[in-house]
Design a protein around this motif. Structure first.
Motif, mmCIF file in Angstrom:
data_model
loop_
_atom_site.group_PDB
_atom_site.id
_atom_site.type_symbol
_atom_site.label_atom_id
_atom_site.label_comp_id
_atom_site.label_asym_id
_atom_site.label_seq_id
_atom_site.Cartn_x
_atom_site.Cartn_y
_atom_site.Cartn_z
ATOM 1 N N GLU A 106 13.855 32.968 24.118
ATOM 2 C CA GLU A 106 14.534 31.737 23.726
ATOM 3 C C GLU A 106 15.752 32.025 22.842
ATOM 4 O OE1 GLU A 106 13.864 29.454 25.725
ATOM 5 O OE2 GLU A 106 12.909 27.908 24.533
ATOM 6 N N ILE A 107 15.617 33.001 21.947
ATOM 7 C CA ILE A 107 16.754 33.370 21.100
ATOM 8 C C ILE A 107 17.893 33.919 21.954
ATOM 9 C CG2 ILE A 107 17.520 34.943 19.276
ATOM 10 C CD1 ILE A 107 14.628 34.696 18.142
ATOM 11 N N LEU A 108 17.577 34.739 22.939
ATOM 12 C CA LEU A 108 18.601 35.280 23.835
ATOM 13 C C LEU A 108 19.197 34.173 24.697
ATOM 14 C CD1 LEU A 108 16.935 38.649 24.913
ATOM 15 C CD2 LEU A 108 18.728 38.280 23.189
ATOM 16 N N GLU A 128 24.001 30.824 25.681
ATOM 17 C CA GLU A 128 24.318 29.413 25.925
ATOM 18 C C GLU A 128 23.604 28.869 27.161
ATOM 19 O OE1 GLU A 128 28.545 28.937 25.910
ATOM 20 O OE2 GLU A 128 28.729 29.397 23.794
ATOM 21 N N LYS A 129 22.358 29.295 27.338
ATOM 22 C CA LYS A 129 21.529 28.789 28.424
ATOM 23 C C LYS A 129 20.577 27.728 27.860
ATOM 24 C CE LYS A 129 21.418 33.113 31.081
ATOM 25 N NZ LYS A 129 20.527 34.202 31.618
ATOM 26 N N PRO A 130 20.103 26.802 28.716
ATOM 27 C CA PRO A 130 19.144 25.799 28.242
ATOM 28 C C PRO A 130 17.880 26.454 27.694
ATOM 29 C CG PRO A 130 20.018 25.182 30.387
ATOM 30 C CD PRO A 130 20.508 26.576 30.115
ATOM 31 N N LEU A 131 17.351 25.850 26.631
ATOM 32 C CA LEU A 131 16.138 26.361 26.009
ATOM 33 C C LEU A 131 14.918 25.687 26.646
ATOM 34 C CD1 LEU A 131 17.296 26.300 22.285
ATOM 35 C CD2 LEU A 131 17.430 28.183 23.922
ATOM 36 N N GLU A 132 13.922 26.492 26.978
ATOM 37 C CA GLU A 132 12.764 25.965 27.696
ATOM 38 C C GLU A 132 11.693 25.416 26.755
ATOM 39 O OE1 GLU A 132 11.329 28.992 30.284
ATOM 40 O OE2 GLU A 132 13.177 29.117 31.455
#
Length: 534
Positions: free
Chosen positions: A300-302, A307-311
């Motif tokens: 999630e940190i990566l 700048e990808k959506p967080l799951e």
């Protein structure tokens, strides 16, 4: 990005972060509160388990903090509301320990039913007793699972393997999910009235706190078996103790407590009860689970860095994971549209309407709305705005945010429209869609347009008459500004025209003034779109 790890987290999971050159990570275990407050201002992310309390004091001291990463399911130790008000993302790892928790539930159930812990202590003390430890079998029992999520679903499957009939209660689960698991969905009261075994697998919320109390115990069968391997406080512990004492509950097993470590007289008496099998919150304590949750929060940190959506952000609206790939381009579209649209307003909006038309209207579009709102407000306030605090900031500013949907979208399979209303009845509209995954603007105000947003653009209105395009091109050429593309919209012949120019470089203010004078433009605006570069 600087990261501090304040609790014991599996090194194998953190290795993902160590390998990334953008990350500097410090592992600082056992810090006193004052020591952590003195340090936290240097860090962008804090990774914790249950040993660190992320409260107002810590969040106020954490001037650079972007994310709290909880390597586990529970977030009881994090003040999520206050973190949200500061725009701090809170992520957890809700799925890394699901198998561990399910297996621990079954371990406790079997240990209670077969008197494993008491018999173990007896034999180790030198005794040889068998009759006092006669157990009960699971086969043929009716088991009730309250909460049929990731853990509850696995527990239900394992109970069926022991030849139990399984009933389940979960208002958020589709009938198909229960059917696929081979269980029957019933009401809460039916669980209490009909089950020989009751196990809870829900989060601890205002709705579930004390969910099983004196009333619910009163409906249960005599000799019922009760388990809690979810969260302390879901089952009223005084009521649990009372019903163990009066024999209503024949056996029970608890892994979690309303106070950890337990200190109150009620909890001490409950833990000491001979019919209760206990463990000190070990549901997630397997080697595999600890690695899994560490890997999950590291990913999630990566994702945040990329700048990808967080799951697994608990304070950001998010799509169903199954829809993430197909909805991601629409996040980009709404971000680009809002980045463009806000630059056309000359005053703060009082109302924002996000409209979704076509196939996209069948889905939950709230993450798109919040993403767009964050993009808009980022241009009009001094503080950092993101999907965490965008709605809070809009409310504080008195901005009304509405969302509308329609499955009909005229000429487009999907269409997103943003309408901004300002004081004095001013209204601006921008509509966009995706062509082969690329954002395109297809309407501005009442003008049908069709262009792909670029980093540098120029928009102007003027009276439509011959020679205007030539004048604009001449001035641009004189200042070595190349026009990459042009799109023209007009209300009628020789009426008002709207022109959008895509430029290879920015047009200085002096050039804009020359164009304004040459075309007698009623509106001219240079637009800078960093979001269009991505």
């Amino acid at each position: 990005m600087k990261i501090i790890v304040t609790d014991e987290v599996a090194a194998e999971g953190l290795e993902l972060l160590r390998q990334d050159p953008r990350v500097k990570m410090d592992v600082r275990l056992g810090l006193k509160k004052e020591e952590l407050l003195a340090l936290i201002g240097e860090y962008d992310v804090i990774i914790t388990r249950s040993g660190t309390t992320v409260d107002r004091d810590l969040l106020d001291a954490a001037k650079k903090l972007k994310m709290v990463a909880r390597a586990g399911v529970g977030i009881d130790n994090v003040d999520v509301d206050y973190a949200s008000s500061k725009g701090v993302i809170v992520v957890n790892a809700p799925f890394g320990n699901t198998n561990s928790a399910a297996e621990h539930t079954m371990a406790l159930l079997m240990a209670a039913c077969r008197n494993v812990t008491i018999a173990n202590g007896s034999l180790k003390s030198g005794e040889w007793k068998r009759a006092p430890f006669t157990g009960v079998e699971l086969k043929g029992k009716t088991a009730g699972v309250i909460g049929l999520g990731k853990v509850g679903g696995r527990v239900a499957t394992r109970l069926k393997a022991f030849e139990c009939e399984v009933l389940a209660c979960d208002p958020y689960i589709a009938v198909k999910r229960a059917h696929d698991l081979g269980v029957k969905l019933v009401s809460h009261d039916e669980i209490y009235k009909n089950c020989d075994i009751i196990t809870v697998h829900t989060p601890l919320t205002s709705e579930t706190k004390g969910m099983i109390g004196p009333r619910e115990f009163g409906m249960m069968k005599d000799g019922v078996i009760v388990l809690n391997v979810a969260r302390g406080g879901i089952i009223d512990e005084q009521a649990m103790l009372d019903n163990l004492n009066n024999g209503k509950v024949s056996l029970a097993a608890f892994d979690v407590w309303s106070e950890e470590p337990p200190k109150t007289p009620v909890l001490k008496d409950l833990i000491a009860h001979p019919k209760l099998t206990v463990t000190p919150h070990l549901g997630a304590n397997t080697v595999e689970a600890q690695i899994n949750v560490a890997v999950d929060v590291s990913k999630e940190i990566l994702n945040y860095l990329d700048e990808k959506p967080l799951e697994n952000a608990v304070n950001i609206p998010r799509f169903d994971l199954a829809l993430m790939d197909q909805m991601r381009p629409f996040l980009n579209l709404v971000n680009v549209m809002c980045d463009f649209g806000i630059q056309l307003l000359d005053s703060h909006p009082e109302k924002l309407i996000f409209s979704y038309a076509g196939a996209i209207a069948h889905y939950d579009c709230s993450p798109l709305t919040v993403c767009g709102l964050a993009s808009l407000l980022g241009h009009v306030v001094d503080q950092d705005v993101n999907m965490v605090n965008a709605s809070l900031i809009a409310d504080q500013m008195g901005i009304v945010v509405e969302e509308t949907k329609s499955t009909h979208a005229d000429a487009f399979s999907n269409l997103i429209t943003l309408t901004a209303e300002a004081s004095g009845g001013k209204r601006r509209t921008i509509a966009g869609t995706l062509f082969e995954g690329v954002p395109r603007i297809v309407r501005l105000r009442d003008y049908a347009m069709d262009f792909t947003p670029e980093e540098h653009m120029l928009l102007l209105h003027y009276a439509d008459r011959p020679g205007m395009i030539g004048k604009i091109g001449t001035i641009m050429g004189q200042h070595d500004i190349n026009i990459a593309a042009m799109n023209l919209g007009r209300s009628e012949k020789r009426g008002e025209a709207m022109v959008i120019l895509s430029l290879d470089s920015a047009a200085p203010a002096a050039v804009l003034e020359k164009i304004r004078g040459a075309t007698e433009a009623t509106f001219i605006k240079a637009i800078h779109m960093p979001s269009a570069r991505r």
